[in-house]
Design an enzyme around this catalytic site. Sequence first.
Site, PDB file in Angstrom:
ATOM      1  N   SER A   3      79.997   4.707  26.613  1.00  0.00           N
ATOM      2  CA  SER A   3      79.314   5.543  25.626  1.00  0.00           C
ATOM      3  C   SER A   3      79.541   4.975  24.237  1.00  0.00           C
ATOM      4  CB  SER A   3      79.859   6.978  25.686  1.00  0.00           C
ATOM      5  OG  SER A   3      79.357   7.754  24.609  1.00  0.00           O
ATOM      6  N   TYR A  36      86.786  12.847  25.490  1.00  0.00           N
ATOM      7  CA  TYR A  36      85.712  12.000  26.023  1.00  0.00           C
ATOM      8  C   TYR A  36      85.653  10.682  25.264  1.00  0.00           C
ATOM      9  CZ  TYR A  36      81.050  10.581  27.578  1.00  0.00           C
ATOM     10  OH  TYR A  36      79.990   9.884  28.104  1.00  0.00           O
TER      11      TYR A  36
END
Length: 257
Positions: A154, A167
């Site tokens: 990501s 995350y």
Amino acid sequence: MSELRNGNLGPYALEGRVAVVTGGSSGIGAASAQRLAELGARIAIGYNSGRDRAEALAAQLPGSGHRPIHLPLTDSAVIRAAAAEVEASFGRADVLVNSAGTTRAVPHADLEAMDDETFDRILVTNLRGPFSVIRAFLPLLRRSGDAVVVNISSLAAQTGLGSSIAYCAAKAGLDTMAMALARVLGPEIRIVGVAPAGVDTGFVPGRSRDALLKQAALSPLQTVCQADDVALAVAAAVTHLRLTTGSTLLVDAGRHL
């Protein structure tokens, strides 16, 4: 020192090869399974709770020989059993796409809202899980002699901006782990990361399409990323980026700029 390989390898042909896709029953994983099957691979569709979706996908993918495999990321014993099932069913594994993941939207400034259980679940699923899958499938990948692992990362790994601090940390760890593994698993195995920004999949619970549109509007290409956009990058990393390993490719419409 082993004999050096020649360059100009040409595209990586997928006919006759087997691709294992974690999180393959939906989102980026399903889109990647579709693209790799179109290129000739047989797909082991890894799933956790989405067995029905995995079975439906296996039935409609182009080609034949695809099948769902129970492949949760939090239980190393079950992961090793999945690797044994792939060996028994397919006899090989040439491509591994680590697409499964999880998150929860937690405001970065609210440290108390990020409880230990949530933090651990995000780290285990997004970081230890891919490591455990690579470790379990390593004998099959090495036997291929020319294998590829693609980790779905990501942009949050680079910016520290994402659904939660946990995350962001997990995806940053995934990218660093890819560099470390690329050093020790070559030349038989390449490790490549593919890092999108927000993707229109419903992956982040509670994130609206309006939020994605606002994010896309801030990028130079002003495009909402779809799962297939990421899947195309996965396919390219497998088939054409033959001398790329230990690197993470951004698929973010320039959002990092």
